[in-house]
Motif scaffolding. Structure first.
Motif, PDB file in Angstrom:
ATOM      1  N   THR A 171       0.854  -1.193   0.000  1.00 29.86           N
ATOM      2  CA  THR A 171       0.000   0.000   0.000  1.00 29.86           C
ATOM      3  C   THR A 171       0.886   1.239   0.000  1.00 29.86           C
ATOM      4  O   THR A 171       2.079   1.175   0.326  1.00 29.86           O
ATOM      5  N   ILE A 172       0.283   2.394  -0.353  1.00 28.13           N
ATOM      6  CA  ILE A 172       0.991   3.671  -0.349  1.00 28.13           C
ATOM      7  C   ILE A 172       0.105   4.714   0.306  1.00 28.13           C
ATOM      8  O   ILE A 172      -1.101   4.796   0.025  1.00 28.13           O
ATOM      9  N   HIS A 173       0.682   5.522   1.182  1.00 23.51           N
ATOM     10  CA  HIS A 173      -0.026   6.672   1.746  1.00 23.51           C
ATOM     11  C   HIS A 173       0.522   7.927   1.069  1.00 23.51           C
ATOM     12  O   HIS A 173       1.732   8.149   1.018  1.00 23.51           O
ATOM     13  N   TYR A 174      -0.391   8.768   0.565  1.00 21.73           N
ATOM     14  CA  TYR A 174      -0.008   9.958  -0.191  1.00 21.73           C
ATOM     15  C   TYR A 174      -0.268  11.221   0.625  1.00 21.73           C
ATOM     16  O   TYR A 174      -1.362  11.410   1.161  1.00 21.73           O
ATOM     17  N   ASP A 175       0.738  12.083   0.708  1.00 21.04           N
ATOM     18  CA  ASP A 175       0.569  13.423   1.272  1.00 21.04           C
ATOM     19  C   ASP A 175       1.224  14.383   0.277  1.00 21.04           C
ATOM     20  O   ASP A 175       2.429  14.614   0.314  1.00 21.04           O
ATOM     21  N   VAL A 176       0.416  14.897  -0.634  1.00 15.39           N
ATOM     22  CA  VAL A 176       0.910  15.750  -1.725  1.00 15.39           C
ATOM     23  C   VAL A 176       0.234  17.106  -1.597  1.00 15.39           C
ATOM     24  O   VAL A 176      -0.997  17.187  -1.593  1.00 15.39           O
ATOM     25  N   ARG A 177       1.018  18.173  -1.472  1.00 16.41           N
ATOM     26  CA  ARG A 177       0.445  19.465  -1.101  1.00 16.41           C
ATOM     27  C   ARG A 177       0.825  20.609  -2.032  1.00 16.41           C
ATOM     28  O   ARG A 177       1.805  20.532  -2.770  1.00 16.41           O
ATOM     29  N   GLN A 178       0.020  21.655  -1.931  1.00 18.20           N
ATOM     30  CA  GLN A 178       0.320  22.959  -2.519  1.00 18.20           C
ATOM     31  C   GLN A 178       0.484  23.919  -1.344  1.00 18.20           C
ATOM     32  O   GLN A 178      -0.487  24.468  -0.832  1.00 18.20           O
ATOM     33  N   LEU A 179       1.720  24.091  -0.897  1.00 21.12           N
ATOM     34  CA  LEU A 179       1.962  24.848   0.327  1.00 21.12           C
ATOM     35  C   LEU A 179       1.529  26.305   0.210  1.00 21.12           C
ATOM     36  O   LEU A 179       1.220  26.946   1.213  1.00 21.12           O
ATOM     37  N   LEU A 180       1.485  26.834  -1.012  1.00 13.47           N
ATOM     38  CA  LEU A 180       1.096  28.227  -1.211  1.00 13.47           C
ATOM     39  C   LEU A 180      -0.417  28.398  -1.366  1.00 13.47           C
ATOM     40  O   LEU A 180      -0.894  29.499  -1.569  1.00 13.47           O
ATOM     41  N   GLY A 181      -1.147  27.291  -1.305  1.00 18.39           N
ATOM     42  CA  GLY A 181      -2.599  27.393  -1.362  1.00 18.39           C
ATOM     43  C   GLY A 181      -3.209  26.669  -2.536  1.00 18.39           C
ATOM     44  O   GLY A 181      -2.536  26.313  -3.507  1.00 18.39           O
TER      45      GLY A 181
END
Length: 339
Positions: free
Chosen positions: A191-201
């Motif tokens: 399995t894979i856990h994803y935490d992918v973000r746009q830190l600027l909003g």
């Protein structure tokens, strides 16, 4: 001899390919295609043909391998064109826009009895090769956790990008490196856990990711950000008997950016003692050890060596279709998490 033609004459071709393909006697770089071959910052290489005629490149019977170093949106079109002209193909990262395109082009290449492969040069990073050496020494004992960091401090890039782009995201552009390292060595995770973000909003550039790959008794994490003024260690590996920390990344890119090239420089990309990783462990008698580990030599030309043996001698590809397809699937799913 393997004769090569390039599509694209920008940074990818001149910084990450030619410095390596030009170091091997069994490779011949014949032609480089670009829409405006006389423009750009890169000096022309003596003995190499430059052309704005794509058909002349494709119809050159001497050329056996076409290397595509263009934006990802054009990868499928150029790859299919090269295969239609009987050429083997090497494609820059990310390989294709989607998993569907990857599956399609691999199948098409098989029908043509030709080879197509992704340019996963980071398999030959010094820090990655050194970490594998330490793991295989057995001194860490059974592995428990691996952390892989690929950090930058480039706030100007996300700050100057006002819209979201799936295919030009940080995950697509940089996750393609470390995801392949994980798959090539540890295999496909459960399995894979994803935490992918746009830190600027919301609606801005994807500029951060943290992916956790879970195996039966092991967790492998890959983390990257554009906002790390001080980089995290490149690799941290925990086992039941010890830990290995490699603070600095492979130095090939560092030297390439300084135009300090592998040809003629025996120390190209080589770690100095201050770059060596630290291995700390307890031996079978419970004795404490802490030692520097001399780094392995990284060499991106090994991708070309692998392809040479596959195309000329029929050896199995080092970078498998299944690994590339899985990587594309992970990139697609990951970017969906942040938009």
């Amino acid at each position: 001899m393997l004769t090569i033609g390039y599509i694209g004459n920008g940074k990818s071709t001149n910084r990450y390919h030619l410095p390596f393909s030009l170091t091997r006697d069994h490779l011949k770089v014949k032609t480089i295609y670009a829409r405006n071959p006389d423009k750009g910052e890169w000096e022309k290489i003596p003995g190499v043909q430059y052309t704005d005629n794509l058909e002349s490149l494709m119809n050159d019977k001497e050329i056996q391998l076409i290397v595509v170093c263009t934006p990802v949106e054009s990868h499928y079109t150029y790859a299919k064109m090269a295969l239609d002209h009987g050429k083997n193909v090497l494609i820059e990262k990310p390989f294709m826009l989607t998993k569907e395109e990857a599956v399609s082009i691999f199948q098409y290449a098989k029908e043509k009895n030709l080879i197509i492969q992704c340019y996963q040069n980071r398999r030959y990073d010094s820090d990655f090769l050194t970490t594998k050496k330490v793991i295989e020494s057995g001194k860490l004992g059974d592995l428990l956790e691996v952390e892989m960091h690929f950090d930058y401090y480039r706030p100007e890039t996300p700050n100057s990008t006002s819209h979201f782009s799936k295919y030009n995201s940080y995950l697509y552009g940089h996750g393609a490196h470390t995801i392949d390292q994980v798959l090539s060595y540890f295999g496909k995770p459960d399995t894979i856990h994803y935490d992918v973000r746009q830190l600027l909003g919301s609606g801005r550039m994807n500029d951060y990711f943290d992916l956790d790959f879970y195996y039966p008794s092991l967790k492998v994490s890959i983390k990257s950000s554009f906002f790390r003024l001080k980089e995290r260690p490149s690799f941290v590996v925990y086992g039941k008997k010890g830990v290995f920390i490699k603070q600095t990344k492979d130095r090939q890119e560092e030297h390439l950016k300084l135009y300090y090239l592998p040809k003629g420089h025996a120390d190209f990309g080589i770690d100095q003692p201050e770059h060596y990783g630290i291995l700390t462990y307890l031996d079978d008698d419970g004795q404490y050890h802490e030692e520097k580990v001399v780094s392995e030599k990284g060499d991106y030309a090994r991708v070309y060596d692998d392809l040479y043996h596959s195309i000329i001698h029929g050896k199995e590809k080092a970078i498998t279709d299944e690994e590339t397809i899985t990587s594309m699937e992970i990139l697609e799913k990951g970017i969906e998490e942040c938009n």
